[in-house]
Write an enzyme that holds these catalytic residues in place. Structure first.
Site, PDB file in Angstrom:
ATOM      1  N   LEU A  18      23.853  94.037 108.081  1.00  0.00           N
ATOM      2  CA  LEU A  18      24.043  92.712 109.127  1.00  0.00           C
ATOM      3  C   LEU A  18      22.611  92.048 109.398  1.00  0.00           C
ATOM      4  O   LEU A  18      21.775  92.630 110.138  1.00  0.00           O
ATOM      5  CB  LEU A  18      24.821  93.158 110.261  1.00  0.00           C
ATOM      6  CG  LEU A  18      25.132  91.619 111.161  1.00  0.00           C
ATOM      7  CD1 LEU A  18      25.966  90.938 110.435  1.00  0.00           C
ATOM      8  CD2 LEU A  18      25.867  92.296 112.564  1.00  0.00           C
ATOM      9  N   ASP A  19      22.585  90.673 109.223  1.00  0.00           N
ATOM     10  CA  ASP A  19      21.164  90.057 109.534  1.00  0.00           C
ATOM     11  C   ASP A  19      20.296  90.745 108.705  1.00  0.00           C
ATOM     12  O   ASP A  19      18.810  90.515 109.267  1.00  0.00           O
ATOM     13  CB  ASP A  19      20.993  90.014 110.960  1.00  0.00           C
ATOM     14  CG  ASP A  19      22.268  89.342 111.767  1.00  0.00           C
ATOM     15  OD1 ASP A  19      23.160  88.611 110.914  1.00  0.00           O
ATOM     16  OD2 ASP A  19      22.560  89.628 112.895  1.00  0.00           O
TER      17      ASP A  19
END
Lengths: 290, 290, 290, 290
Positions: free
Chosen positions: B233-234
């Site tokens: 994530l990210d």
């Protein structure tokens, strides 16, 4: 980005009318010499009959040939396409003279970056029409020449400056807030080799006192412009511009002081691009391969 | 800068281990085909054993051959040097699907730019987990698919989305503030083809509620990050980032609203670079020939 | 904007719980003393039960009273509303000590601005754990104290530094890329009086080697953060942040060098705001009346 | 920052010759009415005989009096000091008319922000000399008036526009790339109430075709300027300016397209400041309490 320059790094700048086969010819030539292209940037103004501009960085094979041999051999390729070109040995430090008057921020920015090895140049001398910064310049181990510009004797002063520049085999001249207008003779002697910082976002506020004019107009941004000097005041090819935000609280004097930060940044960037052979002048504009 | 794309414009992206003769081989091949290189940009991470990246725009001679012939012929050059490469016909519009939730600013920025011919793409459909923007999307003549993501039924929703994407022969996916975390299955199905906009200056404020976190920390700038989506994530390769200045007067809600401007600008720029074949993914980073 | 500070200019900073009548009481008091408010800036976090912050610049009537009388008389107003406040005579130069290690760009930026009268401070001494910049600092007429920080003897070094700071009656401390972590004792001794420049856009890349981390992450912007030092490393109240654009061509070392420009700009701005009494610390944030 | 405006929020703008006791008188008056100052910003051009400018946001006590009573009562204070002033009820939405020609980016930016509640205004109508954007405007539920400006019949067109503006009780006019020069009659009818966006960084490139001129000059930044319209073309008080970086690769057409982003941002910010009563016009400049 000059902190580690290999001895065998070359730079090639080319401008010409666009025509088929230019990139192939250049890259084939370099390959034949055993050179490796490590960076290249190319731009064509218009696919149909436009101008072709290219900048290449390459590492040549020192076991096979010298820089001069590479350069000499390239003349044939260049002639075929009628290139306007130059090839430079990246490791060679260009010789830069700084002209300054009373304001020292641009001078000091350049000296700092030079001392910190951010500017890969030699500075054989600084020339000023005032003696103010002699001590500071000399503390960097750089000779300082005070050439006053007395009324009616500008020509003599310029003559002395030209002699010094030639004597020291200077590659380019930086006017770091040098508040004198240079004569056409001086400008033509060093055509395309003089970089000036103008303290406005050109073409706004051409001429004297741009901060006072900016204050009068009530602008919300102030700027600075680094450009090559031509005979037309503040009209030469722009290399770099930058701005900063201001507001109604800034007096004319505040603008002048705040503007120093923009001036020194724009000038330092232009000087860096120039000495790294990133700038091609074309007409009254520049192509900057930054 | 896509407003006038010639029919015979090609784009070539190349990544490989650096080795002598790459540029010469590529440019010679193109010349032999009668193609003219109109722009090229090249970068080598390290002259000694580094990676070589190149982007070329060329105009081929339609009288002599087709795009497919040019591409087919290039395979031999590519094999010699073990290129990771792709060649695209510039005039072909990539097919983009936009995912959106409730916030519409990023969606609308893309639709506007598309309608104003600033984004040279096709948008065969928009997918959303909410019905809010159906009318607006359809007013652009674009089909809108409402795929609710109900608790525990995410897999089904994703399955439906994957089907739609495949059905419409989509080239890449844009998550325009789509507030759902995609499964590894989805991400891997469209590896390197999903662009997300994260509403912070990554790696600051990873995860949910970045503006609330930015408010808590008292930052003086807020940012946005457009990146390719990976399983972490990210953490995917960053394409573009931008920021804006804020101050103590901004509440968490003010930051959220002001941030919209940064998000849409950063995302639109990333989408433009992606569809103009300006981005090469290398490991967890991008080379952007902007 | 300190170039012309009247002798009778005062500055008042106030923080308190919001309640009716604060502005009226302050301004009435100043009027009764014959003072003229020349600038004021006020901000309330939340109209209902929030915090009130105010900064006022005023010119008092020297014929009627002294600065100390103005200040003394204000105590009553302050007590009524339980202000957290301070009143400063603008013309008084705050006494600033600079700590530096080997990198000199932040140090030199401050010295330049000081010499150019852009920073209205006194610099009674510079302290460094290395001798490198002794000559340069002394060329500005400023005493240089070399306090090496030997392994296991950090406490002694800090003790010596604290003595010097107290001896010289220092108002605030600037860590201009001082690469030592200060002990809680030191930090608490000068609570809210130590400004540090961190070479990243906090909270991204906390701790050591932020440029190496930024390179690894492939960010497209690098930043710097000026903040007050607290016991939590890189977690103190942020005063100012700035960024610059970078790209894939920047090596980790290039980022480090380019970042210098951002660091010195952000630090200089923070120091200016601090010495002009423009900063109020509230919890872990700052209110900056810039 | 208009997303949550209390019903009892007032805004006061004051300009006058500086004199002792202004702040005290204003704040005392508000306190007597039971109002609480939640934000204030003040600026004096020159402590000696300069101009005083102030902006205050206050929450009045609805139990004690109405907005009109507060305003009525203030007249006495204002008369004492000969204020040029205005007091506004923040929650009242100003009525804005947008003029547009063929380019829609500025229009759409305003409509978006309005729809997203970022612009706290009413838009009773949009006027255009072309019919192009009728459908789009009407999709927002806003009446669209097509008033062609035929050669030699400009006066009639303006007459019709003035009637519509008066009919709809408009507070201010926004020229969102309206490519017609307004007559002195029109300008004077709505003096200080017309905001224009000029597609250059004024005073550079006054008049027509600024992007073509910017291309010719080879600037490295392009800009946009939002300003109040006066009889002198492009010479009115500047509210906001912004810029973006460009390079040699931008054709004149590329500049025009890229510039849209700067234009809409600068205009939207100016409109926001205007409708939030943050702008005071003084001579040919603005004081912007942003």
């Amino acid at each position: 980005m000059t902190h580690l320059i290999p001895d065998n790094r070359g730079r090639l700048l080319v401008a010409c009318s666009d025509q088929p086969g230019i990139v192939a010819s250049i890259s084939s030539y370099l390959q034949q010499q055993g050179a490796n292209i490590v960076q290249s940037d190319q731009y064509t103004t218009d696919p149909e009959g436009g101008m072709f501009f290219m900048r290449i960085e390459f590492d040549w094979s020192t076991e096979r040939n010298s820089f001069l041999e590479i350069k000499e051999g390239f003349k044939k390729v260049a002639a075929d396409f009628q290139f306007d070109w130059r090839m430079e040995q990246a490791v060679r430090k260009k010789r830069m003279v700084i002209f300054v008057s009373k304001e020292s921020h641009c001078l000091l920015e350049l000296l700092w970056k030079w001392k910190a090895n951010e500017l890969h140049v030699e500075i054989p001398l600084v020339i000023s029409n005032h003696a103010d910064h002699q001590k500071e310049v000399e503390s960097y181990g750089i000779p300082f020449h005070h050439i006053p510009v007395e009324k009616g004797k500008k020509q003599e002063a310029e003559k002395r400056a030209i002699e010094l520049i030639k004597e020291h085999d200077i590659d380019f001249v930086v006017l770091a807030r040098y508040m004198q207008i240079l004569s056409p003779t001086f400008v033509q002697t060093f055509a395309h080799k003089i970089i000036n910082i103008h303290h406005s976002f050109l073409p706004a506020f051409i001429g004297a006192n741009p901060y006072a004019k900016a204050f009068e107009r009530g602008v919300k941004l102030i700027g600075a412009t680094a450009h090559y000097v031509t005979d037309d005041l503040d009209e030469g090819p722009i290399i770099e511009q930058d701005i900063m935000r201001v507001n109604h609280r800034y007096s004319s004097e505040d603008l002048r002081i705040a503007g120093r930060n923009v001036e020194r940044v724009a000038l330092a960037r232009a000087v860096m691009w120039h000495h790294e052979d990133r700038v091609i002048i074309h007409g009254n504009k520049t192509v900057v391969f930054s």
